[in-house]
Scaffold this motif. Structure first.
Motif, PDB file in Angstrom:
ATOM      1  N   SER A 192      27.506 -87.347 -21.308  1.00 34.24           N
ATOM      2  CA  SER A 192      28.181 -86.073 -21.019  1.00 34.24           C
ATOM      3  C   SER A 192      27.159 -85.125 -20.425  1.00 34.24           C
ATOM      4  O   SER A 192      26.017 -85.080 -20.872  1.00 34.24           O
ATOM      5  N   THR A 193      27.592 -84.366 -19.424  1.00 34.67           N
ATOM      6  CA  THR A 193      26.665 -83.416 -18.791  1.00 34.67           C
ATOM      7  C   THR A 193      27.285 -82.026 -18.743  1.00 34.67           C
ATOM      8  O   THR A 193      28.503 -81.882 -18.644  1.00 34.67           O
ATOM      9  N   THR A 194      26.429 -81.033 -18.813  1.00 32.37           N
ATOM     10  CA  THR A 194      26.851 -79.636 -18.697  1.00 32.37           C
ATOM     11  C   THR A 194      25.720 -78.844 -18.055  1.00 32.37           C
ATOM     12  O   THR A 194      24.568 -78.982 -18.447  1.00 32.37           O
ATOM     13  N   PHE A 195      26.065 -78.036 -17.087  1.00 29.97           N
ATOM     14  CA  PHE A 195      25.090 -77.130 -16.489  1.00 29.97           C
ATOM     15  C   PHE A 195      25.122 -75.820 -17.262  1.00 29.97           C
ATOM     16  O   PHE A 195      26.187 -75.341 -17.637  1.00 29.97           O
ATOM     17  N   PHE A 196      23.942 -75.246 -17.476  1.00 25.33           N
ATOM     18  CA  PHE A 196      23.829 -73.945 -18.118  1.00 25.33           C
ATOM     19  C   PHE A 196      23.159 -72.976 -17.173  1.00 25.33           C
ATOM     20  O   PHE A 196      22.091 -73.245 -16.639  1.00 25.33           O
TER      21      PHE A 196
ATOM     22  N   LYS B 150      31.203 -84.962 -15.514  1.00 19.63           N
ATOM     23  CA  LYS B 150      31.334 -84.385 -16.868  1.00 19.63           C
ATOM     24  C   LYS B 150      31.074 -85.442 -17.929  1.00 19.63           C
ATOM     25  O   LYS B 150      30.439 -85.179 -18.935  1.00 19.63           O
ATOM     26  N   SER B 151      31.628 -86.635 -17.709  1.00 19.32           N
ATOM     27  CA  SER B 151      31.400 -87.726 -18.658  1.00 19.32           C
ATOM     28  C   SER B 151      31.552 -89.056 -17.930  1.00 19.32           C
ATOM     29  O   SER B 151      32.326 -89.171 -16.980  1.00 19.32           O
TER      30      SER B 151
ATOM     31  N   TRP C 110      17.327 -82.057 -21.865  1.00 20.14           N
ATOM     32  CA  TRP C 110      17.491 -80.788 -21.153  1.00 20.14           C
ATOM     33  C   TRP C 110      16.537 -80.800 -19.976  1.00 20.14           C
ATOM     34  O   TRP C 110      15.326 -80.981 -20.137  1.00 20.14           O
TER      35      TRP C 110
ATOM     36  N   LEU D  79      20.309 -78.512 -16.676  1.00 18.60           N
ATOM     37  CA  LEU D  79      21.322 -79.528 -16.940  1.00 18.60           C
ATOM     38  C   LEU D  79      21.087 -80.108 -18.319  1.00 18.60           C
ATOM     39  O   LEU D  79      19.988 -80.581 -18.628  1.00 18.60           O
TER      40      LEU D  79
END
Length: 176
Positions: free
Chosen positions: A100-104, A86-87, A33, A114
């Motif tokens: 894999s990535t995701t923004f919060f 995204k991946s 994170w 991230l």
């Protein structure tokens, strides 16, 4: 009364924090994170092992911990522009990583960031390669068996006619 409630809440928070750390320790995927300022906020043991990062990375800037393209994209640029793949798959230090990535963007802005999930697919990749190789060898074996069969049939006929000739020409040694 307020002090008792406060102590109870502090104890529950402490228990939840402990449980969260236990869960993160047991997860088979690497979890990283990174806040939007580039600071590593959390890294579990799996991510530490996969990326060869020590646990003192928490609180440090990611660009001082990992090479720029270690994960197949620039984390610093991804955070700056708010865009990350995204991946993707990337080999890092002889390990095939599924990333894999995701923004919060939930909660206070200081907590936005991230989330990067890492999965070691090296063994799976090797098993798939071995399976592909075995499949090819199996097909090659079938082809060899078919060719052997196709050659054996005419040779059997030739052997049969040769045996008949030997039998028919038994009395004619000069023709044998």
């Amino acid at each position: 009364k307020w002090t008792a409630v406060n102590q109870e809440m502090t104890q529950k928070f402490s228990q939840l924090t402990h449980q969260l750390h236990l869960i993160l320790k047991q997860v088979s995927q690497g979890i990283l994170w990174i806040r939007l300022d580039g600071t590593v906020q959390l890294i579990n043991e799996t991510a530490q092992k996969l990326l060869h990062i020590s646990d003192d990375a928490i609180g440090k800037k990611i660009d001082g911990i990992l090479p720029v393209d270690a994960l197949g994209f620039s984390i610093k640029e991804a955070i700056y522009f708010g865009l990350a793949p995204k991946s993707l798959s990337k080999t890092y230090r002889d390990k095939l990583l599924e990333i894999s990535t995701t923004f919060f963007y939930v909660g206070p802005k200081s907590e936005h960031g991230l989330l990067i999930l890492l999965k070691d697919s090296s063994e799976l990749s090797q098993l798939q390669l071995a399976s592909f190789r075995n499949d090819r060898l199996s097909k090659l074996g079938e082809m060899v068996a078919t060719i052997a069969h196709e050659i054996r049939n005419p040779l059997g006929g030739i052997r049969g006619y040769a045996a008949l000739l030997v039998r028919d020409l038994k009395d004619s040694p000069h023709l044998q």
